[in-house]
Each structure stands twice: as structure tokens, then as C-alpha cells.
Design an enzyme around this catalytic site. Structure first.
Site, PDB file in Angstrom:
ATOM      1  N   LYS A   1       3.843   0.396  10.263  1.00  0.00           N
ATOM      2  CA  LYS A   1       4.021   1.625   9.490  1.00  0.00           C
ATOM      3  C   LYS A   1       3.518   2.839  10.260  1.00  0.00           C
ATOM      4  O   LYS A   1       4.087   3.922  10.156  1.00  0.00           O
ATOM      5  CB  LYS A   1       3.262   1.521   8.163  1.00  0.00           C
ATOM      6  CG  LYS A   1       4.058   0.802   7.102  1.00  0.00           C
ATOM      7  CD  LYS A   1       3.484   1.085   5.737  1.00  0.00           C
ATOM      8  CE  LYS A   1       2.672  -0.098   5.278  1.00  0.00           C
ATOM      9  NZ  LYS A   1       2.181   0.012   3.919  1.00  0.00           N
TER      10      LYS A   1
ATOM     11  N   ARG B   1       4.606 -13.035   9.533  1.00  0.00           N
ATOM     12  CA  ARG B   1       5.325 -11.771   9.384  1.00  0.00           C
ATOM     13  C   ARG B   1       6.691 -11.875  10.039  1.00  0.00           C
ATOM     14  O   ARG B   1       6.867 -12.615  11.012  1.00  0.00           O
ATOM     15  CB  ARG B   1       4.604 -10.659  10.148  1.00  0.00           C
ATOM     16  CG  ARG B   1       3.300 -10.246   9.648  1.00  0.00           C
ATOM     17  CD  ARG B   1       2.746  -9.160  10.571  1.00  0.00           C
ATOM     18  NE  ARG B   1       3.070  -7.832  10.075  1.00  0.00           N
ATOM     19  CZ  ARG B   1       2.376  -7.227   9.121  1.00  0.00           C
ATOM     20  NH1 ARG B   1       1.348  -7.808   8.550  1.00  0.00           N
ATOM     21  NH2 ARG B   1       2.711  -6.021   8.717  1.00  0.00           N
TER      22      ARG B   1
ATOM     23  N   GLU C   1       0.874  -1.162   0.000  1.00  0.00           N
ATOM     24  CA  GLU C   1       0.000   0.000   0.000  1.00  0.00           C
ATOM     25  C   GLU C   1       0.919   1.222   0.000  1.00  0.00           C
ATOM     26  O   GLU C   1       1.835   1.300   0.835  1.00  0.00           O
ATOM     27  CB  GLU C   1      -0.862  -0.016   1.265  1.00  0.00           C
ATOM     28  CG  GLU C   1      -2.040   0.901   1.149  1.00  0.00           C
ATOM     29  CD  GLU C   1      -2.864   0.942   2.440  1.00  0.00           C
ATOM     30  OE1 GLU C   1      -3.350   2.034   2.750  1.00  0.00           O
ATOM     31  OE2 GLU C   1      -2.993  -0.095   3.110  1.00  0.00           O
TER      32      GLU C   1
HETATM   33  P1  ATP Z   1      -0.679  -1.746   6.584  1.00  0.00           P
HETATM   34  O1  ATP Z   1      -1.459  -2.677   5.708  1.00  0.00           O
HETATM   35  O2  ATP Z   1      -1.060  -1.775   8.010  1.00  0.00           O
HETATM   36  O3  ATP Z   1      -0.522  -0.380   6.047  1.00  0.00           O
HETATM   37  P2  ATP Z   1       1.523  -3.466   5.971  1.00  0.00           P
HETATM   38  O4  ATP Z   1       2.841  -3.485   6.677  1.00  0.00           O
HETATM   39  O5  ATP Z   1       0.720  -4.689   5.883  1.00  0.00           O
HETATM   40  O6  ATP Z   1       0.773  -2.305   6.653  1.00  0.00           O
HETATM   41  P3  ATP Z   1       1.468  -3.321   3.098  1.00  0.00           P
HETATM   42  O7  ATP Z   1       1.946  -2.229   2.221  1.00  0.00           O
HETATM   43  O8  ATP Z   1       0.047  -3.695   3.010  1.00  0.00           O
HETATM   44  O9  ATP Z   1       1.822  -2.896   4.553  1.00  0.00           O
HETATM   45  O10 ATP Z   1       2.398  -4.589   2.923  1.00  0.00           O
HETATM   46  C1  ATP Z   1       2.682  -5.152   1.669  1.00  0.00           C
HETATM   47  C2  ATP Z   1       2.959  -6.606   1.821  1.00  0.00           C
HETATM   48  O11 ATP Z   1       4.052  -6.813   2.719  1.00  0.00           O
HETATM   49  C3  ATP Z   1       1.770  -7.339   2.400  1.00  0.00           C
HETATM   50  O12 ATP Z   1       1.530  -8.479   1.617  1.00  0.00           O
HETATM   51  C4  ATP Z   1       2.191  -7.703   3.787  1.00  0.00           C
HETATM   52  O13 ATP Z   1       1.638  -8.926   4.147  1.00  0.00           O
HETATM   53  C5  ATP Z   1       3.713  -7.773   3.681  1.00  0.00           C
HETATM   54  N1  ATP Z   1       4.330  -7.423   4.960  1.00  0.00           N
HETATM   55  C6  ATP Z   1       4.144  -6.307   5.672  1.00  0.00           C
HETATM   56  N2  ATP Z   1       4.838  -6.347   6.823  1.00  0.00           N
HETATM   57  C7  ATP Z   1       5.489  -7.534   6.852  1.00  0.00           C
HETATM   58  C8  ATP Z   1       6.376  -8.185   7.776  1.00  0.00           C
HETATM   59  N3  ATP Z   1       6.718  -7.623   8.932  1.00  0.00           N
HETATM   60  N4  ATP Z   1       6.846  -9.412   7.450  1.00  0.00           N
HETATM   61  C9  ATP Z   1       6.506  -9.990   6.293  1.00  0.00           C
HETATM   62  N5  ATP Z   1       5.685  -9.438   5.383  1.00  0.00           N
HETATM   63  C10 ATP Z   1       5.171  -8.223   5.649  1.00  0.00           C
HETATM   64 MG    MG Z   2      -1.318  -4.355   4.497  1.00  0.00          MG
END
Ligand code: ATP
Ligand code: MG
Length: 601
Positions: A312, A302, A77
Site C-alpha cells: 500500500k 499473500r 485498515e
Molecule cells: P498494511 O497492514 O501494511 O497497511 P495490508 O496490505 O496488510 O497493509 P490491510 O488493510 O491490513 O493491509 O489488509 C487487510 C487484510 O488483507 C489482511 O488480513 C491482510 O492479511 C490481507 N492482505 C493484504 N495484502 C494481501 C495479499 N497480497 N494477499 C493476500 N491477502 C492480503
Molecule cells: Mg495489515
């Protein structure tokens, strides 16, 4: 051995464990942490180097479910910078595609216009490229599909599978029920398809206020899975979208976009993190109702690291509250922060590979990331000498005004790295803590009357200690043995220490920034009563040293260059460094010293 602290996570879905784990003992596979489900080949009793996701893919390839195709995607995102957790995810997405001769798309999940920005879109691309991956011509945006999604929403309305609801957010929460109680049907649930269609089109035309109405999927208010209790598909939101501008005032939710976007791109294996396991039935529901291509979603745990935060929202708060200098502050777990700190992309990829994929949440020691970095830098970083806290040494029997050049190896671990010439003269700097006036038993470095070796140079013996009015040591007087040139003497006499040094007349002055863990708690989210998570920040995480003395060969170093300062750690030239005012960041110490430091405090 990797340290992994396991915490129980959501249970695995049945369809994801059709294999057998035959791991005998983790000891024989030192880099495999428990829960790191390498699949062992029963016949060979050898690790077949397949994780559980690869196992699923290979089953699909055998059964022909996707005609042998492997097509993954990374769906960030654009509402923040990438961090090392994201790297874990996209190394997996791109890595699987690479391994199986498939493709990986980059798709921005830009369904929430309030928080998104093109600045993030650019930095996300840069981060992925930095780690060496490429999506070729396959960069997409969920917003590319808004029209198709809108058509599909109308189809669901026409089929009686979606309805316009007038409950506000708070009422909707009340009606939704809880984990233990079923929800209640919205009073608007039985509107006719014709009425729903009319209201939905008027929502889109901007006739209603923000939040006044939503479009909801008509599924099951009694479902044990709360995500299936008539989730919202569209909301009214007058917000500027970074790509579609102000053309729309209705936006689809991320949940009613993800699965369909995967389907549009004909993604075969939609790899995501565990928190989406409970969303999978919803994604599958949309796909079934619409009768479109069905990808396989696979969830993994994760990445969490000790002494840092990965949310984030929290990273954004650190930046906006100026608790760090920016997204690329070298203490941040963001890719731009790690890069500025001096991390190599190889060390991050290697770390992500080594930790494997797991199906339960765990926390990895930050030390494991640092060790991966040390391994990499040890091979590639040129050795140089630098003195961080200088103490002047005058060699009384060395001819005044004379300079000689001594040969120094660029990397003792790699002969092909060659050598360089280092100037030596009468006045030098050594490290303040390499001298003690009254040394305790176990201190083997310089003291009054003691002899030590200067690296690549001579043996010196301390004869006098000069102090200022306050009794502070400001200078040492030493003699050198002209016969010890290069670091050994004809009589084979031994000394117990070898010190690094820099010739005063030739030294470059620089600022050096030393970093420590950003938080002083292993788990910064554990907050004491009456305190907040930012109280767990480590007040000693940055130390700036001015007036450090570097050997002159560093005059040509440019931002991003990495070195080992002998005995002190790995350092890299900071982005803000200039030839007139050089700045170096300590990337990592030579060994992990955190344990010792903690004990001292
Ligand atoms: P949010 O959705 O709360 O803004 P997010 O960290 O999930 O935060 P995204 O941009 O949606 O951010 O993440 C993109 C991809 O990275 C998603 O598929 C998510 O599952 C993966 N991802 C995010 N954080 C982690 C992590 N700590 N370890 C492994 N994969 C992650
Ligand atoms: Mg996300």
C-alpha cells in the site's frame, strides 16, 4: 497450468498440518499449482476440493470446538484502496462463510489515526460489494471497542500483567534485543499496579506529551519471539481519528486490538496472511490472560503478482508522486483500477478461487489473471469492428454514395447473442499494419495485387498505392468482387486473410488507450544499484491513440461497457468517456503478447 515461483516461507505451525497430503501427480489436476494444498481423499483418490483451511474448519466442526459455527471476518485498515491481494483475502473470508453456512464480518482495523480516512472506508466497502460479497448488518470498527479494550487494559494492569514504561522509542528498540540476543527488562517494568494504574489514567487524561510513555504488556523479554518481549499496548498520540475525532490521545496498537476484536465478535476462524504467524502467540496471550472467547487464527500466503507492486505504501507513492493518474488508473492492481480497465468481478473471483491457498509465499504470473479475464470476456463480450491506426481504402468499382448493411455476428461463440447490421460503403478504413507494399513471405494480408476478405463483407484486391510527398502511404485503391458478398464466392476461391474494417462515412472517432505492464521487471522490487524501485516503471505502459475509427453501433456505449474489438483485444468504455469524445481502454489483448514484445526490444 498456473505458473508459480516458489520461495521458501516461514515454516508451518504444527497444529496446522494434522492431515496427510496424498496428491499423486499435479498433471492430472491441471489447475492445481504445487503448494496449493488441495486435500485428497485417501479412499477415492480424487481431489476432495478442500484446502488446508477448510480441512481445519471441518475438523473443528467434527470435534464441536465452535459448536459447528463458522464465523470469519475481513479486517482491512482504512489507509488505502483495496488491491487484488486483498480480494484474495476477502474472497477467502466470505467464501468460507458461504461454504459452511456461516457469517463473515467486515471490520475496519482503525487503530492508526495518522494514516486513516473515511474516504478509504467508503471505497473499501465499494470494492467488496463489487466482487459480490456482503457483510449484511455486520460492519464494525476496532474503534467501536476502544472502551472495552481500555477496561481490559486496566484489568491487565491490576493483575500485574501490564505496566507503564517511560522509555522512548529508540531506547525501547535498544532494550528489545535482536533475533539472536534476548532483550533487557525496562527499568520501569516493576512499577506497582497502583502506580501503573495512576500513570495509565493520566496518560489517557492527556497529562503527558506524545510518545512520553507507553503501556506495555508484561510477558517475557527473553522470548525467542520478539513480539512477546513486552510489546506496546497503548501509545500517546494527539491525532484526529476519523471516527472518534479528538476525544482521545491514547490509542491501542493494532497488535493489542486484533485478537480481542475477533474475540468480541466471536470470530471462530480468523484467517490472515503469513506475516501474522509470529503474532498469534501474542493474540493468544491476551485472550488467555483476559479469559475471553478464543478464536482460531489460520495463516495463508499473500498473493504476489509479477510486474506489479502490492504494498500500500508503494501504491500510495505512485499516486501521490503522480506516476499514475490515480488509485483507479487502469494500470494499478487496485480493485478500482482493474474495474476501470474493464476487469469483470467474476474473472477476479474465479482467479482467486483457481489459485487456491498456499502456506508458502509465491508469485503468480500476471498472465494468469489475464487469462482468467480472457476466459470470462470471451463468453460475454460483444464483438465489434474498430480500426486503431486507420489507413484509407477506396473501392473504385463500388457505386459512389451507396451504402449497404451487412449482417455481423455479435458473438460467434454464442448464437443467442444475435447479430447486428454494419454499414459498408465506397470508402473504408483498415488497419495500417494490415498492408505492406513489399510483403515478406510470411505476410498474408493485403499487398499490391493481393486479394483478401473484409470480415462480413466482400473480397477486395489492391490495385494502387497512393503516397504523400514524403513517400508515406496515405490511401489504397482496391476493387471488390460483387459476388463475394458475405465473405465467400461462387467459385469457392480462397484468400489467406480476413481483415476488419470500418466504413469511413459512418465511423465514430474515438481515443483508445493501450496498456502494458506497469513495471518492466517481473519483480519490481529488485532494484539495480544506485536506482530506486520507481525506475523499474515501464515507460511504455500507456499509449494513447487519437482518431481511432469505430463502427457506428458503439455510439450508444456507456462507461463500463465491454467489447471485443475483432483481432485487437477486449476493450471497455472509460469512466471519462462522453458521447462527443468517446474513450476506450484496452482491457487485455486476445492472447498474451508480452514475451514477443520483450524479445523485440
Ligand atoms: P498494511 O497492514 O501494511 O497497511 P495490508 O496490505 O496488510 O497493509 P490491510 O488493510 O491490513 O493491509 O489488509 C487487510 C487484510 O488483507 C489482511 O488480513 C491482510 O492479511 C490481507 N492482505 C493484504 N495484502 C494481501 C495479499 N497480497 N494477499 C493476500 N491477502 C492480503
Ligand atoms: Mg495489515
Amino acid at each position: 497450468m498456473m505458473a508459480v515461483h516458489a520461495t521458501p516461507g516461514p515454516s508451518m505451525h504444527e497444529s496446522h498440518r494434522p492431515w496427510q497430503l496424498v496428491a499423486k501427480s499435479f498433471d492430472s489436476y491441471p489447475f492445481i499449482a504445487p503448494g496449493n494444498a488441495w486435500i485428497m481423499d485417501e479412499a477415492e483418490k480424487e481431489p476432495a476440493r478442500r484446502n488446508f483451511i477448510e480441512q481445519i474448519i471441518e475438523e473443528h466442526n467434527q470435534s464441536g470446538r465452535f459448536d459447528g459455527r463458522v464465523h470469519t471476518r475481513f479486517p482491512p485498515e482504512p489507509n488505502g484502496y483495496l488491491h487484488i491481494g486483498h480480494a484474495k483475502a476477502f474472497c477467502l473470508d466470505f467464501g468460507l462463510a458461504e461454504k459452511y453456512g456461516g457469517k463473515c464480518n467486515l471490520r475496519f482495523d482503525d487503530t492508526n489515526p495518522c494514516k486513516e480516512d473515511t474516504e478509504y472506508v467508503d471505497y473499501i466497502q465499494e470494492g467488496i460489494h463489487w466482487l459480490g460479497f456482503d457483510w449484511e448488518d455486520r460492519m464494525f470498527f476496532a474503534s467501536d471497542y476502544f472502551e472495552q479494550l481500555y477496561e481490559w487494559a486496566e484489568k491487565l494492569i491490576a493483575d500485574g500483567k501490564a505496566y507503564v514504561c517511560d522509555l522512548n522509542a529508540e531506547q525501547m528498540r535498544e532494550y528489545r534485543g535482536t533475533l539472536t540476543e534476548p532483550g533487557k527488562a525496562s527499568p520501569y517494568r516493576d512499577r506497582s499496579p497502583a502506580e501503573n494504574m495512576d500513570l495509565f489514567r493520566r496518560m489517557k487524561a492527556g497529562e503527558f506529551a506524545d510518545g512520553a510513555r507507553t503501556l506495555r504488556a508484561k510477558i517475557d523479554m527473553a522470548s525467542p519471539n520478539v513480539n512477546m518481549r513486552d510489546p506496546v499496548m497503548y501509545r500517546i498520540l494527539r491525532a484526529h481519528h476519523h471516527r472518534t475525532g479528538d476525544t482521545s490521545c491514547t490509542y491501542p496498537t493494532s497488535d493489542s486490538t486484533s485478537g480481542q476484536s475477533d474475540s468480541i465478535e466471536r470470530i471462530t476462524h480468523s484467517v490472515c496472511t503469513l506475516e501474522f504467524e509470529n503474532h498469534r502467540p501474542l493474540y493468544d496471550w491476551y485472550i488467555q490472560q483476559l479469559g475471553i472467547f478464543a478464536p482460531q487464527q489460520i495463516e495463508f500466503a499473500r498473493l504476489n503478482l509479477t510486474y506489479t507492486v502490492m504494498s500500500k505504501r508503494k501504491l500510495l507513492q505512485l499516486v501521490s508522486d503522480k506516476l499514475v493518474s490515480g488509485w483507479d488508473d487502469p494500470r494499478m492492481p487496485t480493485l478500482c483500477g482493474l474495474r476501470r480497465r474493464g476487469y469483470t468481478p467474476e474473472s477476479i473471483r474465479n482467479f482467486c478461487d483457481t489459485i487456491g491457498v498456499a502456506q508458502f509465499n509465491s508469485t503468480i504470473d500476471l498472465q494468469d489473471v489475464e487469462n482468467s479475464l480472457r476466459d470470462d470476456l470471451n463468453l460475454r463480450a460483444q464483438r465489434v469492428m474498430a480500426v486503431l491506426r486507420p489507413l484509407k481504402v477506396v473501392i473504385t468499382n463500388y457505386p459512389e454514395g451507396q451504402t449497404e448493411e451487412l449482417d455481423a455476428a455479435n458473438n460467434p461463440a454464442d448464437e443467442s447473442a444475435g447479430s447486428r447490421r454494419v454499414p459498408f460503403s465506397q470508402t473504408l478504413y483498415i488497419e495500417q499494419d494490415d498492408f505492406m507494399e513489399d510483403p515478406p513471405k510470411k505476410f498474408f494480408r493485403l499487398g499490391p495485387g493481393r486479394e483478401v476478405r473484409l470480415r462480413y463483407a466482400y473480397y477486395i484486391t489492391c490495385t494502387d498505392v497512393i503516397k504523400d510527398e514524403d513517400g508515406k502511404i496515405v490511401e489504397l485503391r482496391c476493387t471488390y468482387d460483387p459476388e463475394s458478398r458475405g465473405g465467400s464466392t461462387p467459385d469457392g476461391r480462397k484468400v489467406k486473410a480476413t481483415l476488419h474494417w470500418v466504413s469511413a462515412a459512418h465511423a465514430l472517432d474515438a481515443e483508445v488507450r493501450l496498456y502494458d505492464h506497469l513495471f518492466d521487471r517481473e519483480n519490481p522490487d529488485m532494484v539495480d544499484e544506485g536506482r530506486v524501485w520507481t525506475d523499474n516503471l515501464n515507460p511504455r505502459s500507456l499509449e494513447r491513440l487519437a482518431g481511432c475509427k469505430l463502427e457506428p453501433s458503439l455510439a450508444n456505449a456507456v462507461p463500463g461497457d465491454r467489447f471485443q474489438f475483432e483481432r485487437l483485444g477486449y476493450f471497455c468504455v472509460d469512466l471519462d468517456s462522453t458521447p462527443k469524445a468517446p474513450i476506450f481502454n484496452r482491457t487485455v489483448t486476445l492472447r498474451d503478447t508480452w514475451g514477443k514484445v520483450q524479445k523485440k526490444r
